[in-house]
Design a protein around this motif. Structure first.
Motif, mmCIF file in Angstrom:
data_model
loop_
_atom_site.group_PDB
_atom_site.id
_atom_site.type_symbol
_atom_site.label_atom_id
_atom_site.label_comp_id
_atom_site.label_asym_id
_atom_site.label_seq_id
_atom_site.Cartn_x
_atom_site.Cartn_y
_atom_site.Cartn_z
ATOM 1 N N ALA A 56 0.833 -1.206 0.000
ATOM 2 C CA ALA A 56 0.000 0.000 0.000
ATOM 3 C C ALA A 56 0.867 1.254 0.000
ATOM 4 O O ALA A 56 0.564 2.229 -0.709
ATOM 5 C CB ALA A 56 -0.934 -0.006 1.213
ATOM 6 N N LEU A 77 -6.797 6.999 1.138
ATOM 7 C CA LEU A 77 -7.396 5.770 1.675
ATOM 8 C C LEU A 77 -6.328 4.705 1.945
ATOM 9 O O LEU A 77 -6.402 3.981 2.937
ATOM 10 C CB LEU A 77 -8.455 5.233 0.733
ATOM 11 C CG LEU A 77 -9.755 6.025 0.657
ATOM 12 C CD1 LEU A 77 -10.673 5.459 -0.417
ATOM 13 C CD2 LEU A 77 -10.446 6.030 2.006
ATOM 14 N N LEU A 78 -5.341 4.616 1.064
ATOM 15 C CA LEU A 78 -4.243 3.670 1.295
ATOM 16 C C LEU A 78 -3.488 4.018 2.575
ATOM 17 O O LEU A 78 -3.172 3.146 3.374
ATOM 18 C CB LEU A 78 -3.279 3.663 0.102
ATOM 19 C CG LEU A 78 -3.784 2.998 -1.166
ATOM 20 C CD1 LEU A 78 -2.827 3.263 -2.320
ATOM 21 C CD2 LEU A 78 -3.962 1.511 -0.959
ATOM 22 N N TYR A 79 -3.203 5.303 2.765
ATOM 23 C CA TYR A 79 -2.477 5.719 3.965
ATOM 24 C C TYR A 79 -3.302 5.485 5.229
ATOM 25 O O TYR A 79 -2.764 5.087 6.263
ATOM 26 C CB TYR A 79 -2.057 7.180 3.862
ATOM 27 C CG TYR A 79 -1.130 7.460 2.706
ATOM 28 C CD1 TYR A 79 -0.170 6.523 2.304
ATOM 29 C CD2 TYR A 79 -1.200 8.635 2.003
ATOM 30 C CE1 TYR A 79 0.673 6.769 1.240
ATOM 31 C CE2 TYR A 79 -0.353 8.889 0.937
ATOM 32 C CZ TYR A 79 0.585 7.954 0.565
ATOM 33 O OH TYR A 79 1.419 8.201 -0.473
ATOM 34 N N LEU A 80 -4.608 5.731 5.148
ATOM 35 C CA LEU A 80 -5.474 5.433 6.298
ATOM 36 C C LEU A 80 -5.488 3.936 6.585
ATOM 37 O O LEU A 80 -5.457 3.512 7.745
ATOM 38 C CB LEU A 80 -6.895 5.912 6.029
ATOM 39 C CG LEU A 80 -7.256 7.300 6.489
ATOM 40 C CD1 LEU A 80 -8.670 7.651 6.064
ATOM 41 C CD2 LEU A 80 -7.097 7.447 7.977
ATOM 42 N N GLY A 81 -5.541 3.140 5.521
ATOM 43 C CA GLY A 81 -5.506 1.688 5.694
ATOM 44 C C GLY A 81 -4.227 1.218 6.356
ATOM 45 O O GLY A 81 -4.237 0.335 7.218
ATOM 46 N N ILE A 82 -3.117 1.830 5.968
ATOM 47 C CA ILE A 82 -1.834 1.499 6.598
ATOM 48 C C ILE A 82 -1.889 1.845 8.084
ATOM 49 O O ILE A 82 -1.502 1.049 8.938
ATOM 50 C CB ILE A 82 -0.680 2.248 5.912
ATOM 51 C CG1 ILE A 82 -0.447 1.710 4.509
ATOM 52 C CG2 ILE A 82 0.601 2.154 6.738
ATOM 53 C CD1 ILE A 82 0.511 2.561 3.685
ATOM 54 N N TRP A 84 -4.440 2.181 10.119
ATOM 55 C CA TRP A 84 -5.383 1.391 10.911
ATOM 56 C C TRP A 84 -5.207 -0.108 10.737
ATOM 57 O O TRP A 84 -5.988 -0.897 11.264
ATOM 58 C CB TRP A 84 -6.821 1.809 10.607
ATOM 59 C CG TRP A 84 -7.128 3.114 11.248
ATOM 60 C CD1 TRP A 84 -7.167 4.338 10.643
ATOM 61 C CD2 TRP A 84 -7.391 3.350 12.629
ATOM 62 N NE1 TRP A 84 -7.445 5.314 11.572
ATOM 63 C CE2 TRP A 84 -7.587 4.734 12.796
ATOM 64 C CE3 TRP A 84 -7.471 2.521 13.750
ATOM 65 C CZ2 TRP A 84 -7.869 5.301 14.037
ATOM 66 C CZ3 TRP A 84 -7.752 3.100 14.987
ATOM 67 C CH2 TRP A 84 -7.948 4.462 15.114
ATOM 68 N N SER A 85 -4.166 -0.534 10.030
ATOM 69 C CA SER A 85 -3.935 -1.970 9.848
ATOM 70 C C SER A 85 -3.624 -2.669 11.169
ATOM 71 O O SER A 85 -3.804 -3.872 11.294
ATOM 72 C CB SER A 85 -2.808 -2.214 8.848
ATOM 73 O OG SER A 85 -1.589 -1.701 9.345
ATOM 74 N N SER A 113 -6.592 10.489 12.108
ATOM 75 C CA SER A 113 -7.759 10.332 11.228
ATOM 76 C C SER A 113 -8.666 11.555 11.260
ATOM 77 O O SER A 113 -9.223 11.947 10.231
ATOM 78 C CB SER A 113 -8.549 9.087 11.615
ATOM 79 O OG SER A 113 -7.740 7.948 11.485
#
Length: 155
Positions: A56, A77-82, A84-85, A113
């Protein structure tokens, strides 16, 4: 001596080499670091998380470099996913880390966030400055969590 020369796995720090300490859980902080490392890197979920997070990140970097004017929301969205992973390994972390540290980690993530609202509120004056304040606050909370776990808990 041969153990000191063993190669480190990707994303797995070797504190004994960094601090000149002998291998083995001779100190409490090394023991805890080994538990967290083994729980995150030596299990399938840890390996998949490592692959997913780096994929990501590389996709987000490529999007920003190749077509910076497009895919801004996808990169976000990718950075948020990283960020909150860590929720995927929450139980593993909660079994090793104290509750106070876990609360600080979650609070830092929420702060990061929440700043995204201001990042996209382009009509607001100084929206970028406000967003960066949220980023600095989130990073500070995460630094406090690390300091609390690694230093203050051991006093």
């Amino acid at each position: 001596m041969a153990d000191d020369l063993r190669p480190c796995r990707l994303a797995r720090p070797c504190p004994e080499r960094l601090h000149g300490l002998q291998p083995g859980p001779r100190r409490a902080d090394q023991a805890h670091a080994r538990e967290v490392r083994s729980g995150l890197n030596d299990t399938p979920i840890g390996t998949w998380m490592l692959i997913a997070v780096w994929s990501a990140a590389l996709i987000g970097i490529a999007l920003k470099l190749i077509v910076p004017q497009h895919f801004g929301r996808l990169a976000l969205l990718l950075y948020l996913g990283i960020g909150w992973s860590g929720v995927l390994i929450f139980q593993s972390l909660a079994s090793v880390l104290p509750a106070n540290t876990m609360m600080l980690l979650v609070a830092g993530g929420i702060t990061y966030s929440a700043g995204i609202v201001f990042h996209h509120w382009e009509r607001l004056n100084f929206h970028n400055v406000i967003w960066h304040c949220f980023v600095v606050a989130g990073a500070s909370i995460h630094l406090w969590a690390l300091l609390d776990y690694m230093v203050l808990q051991r006093l």
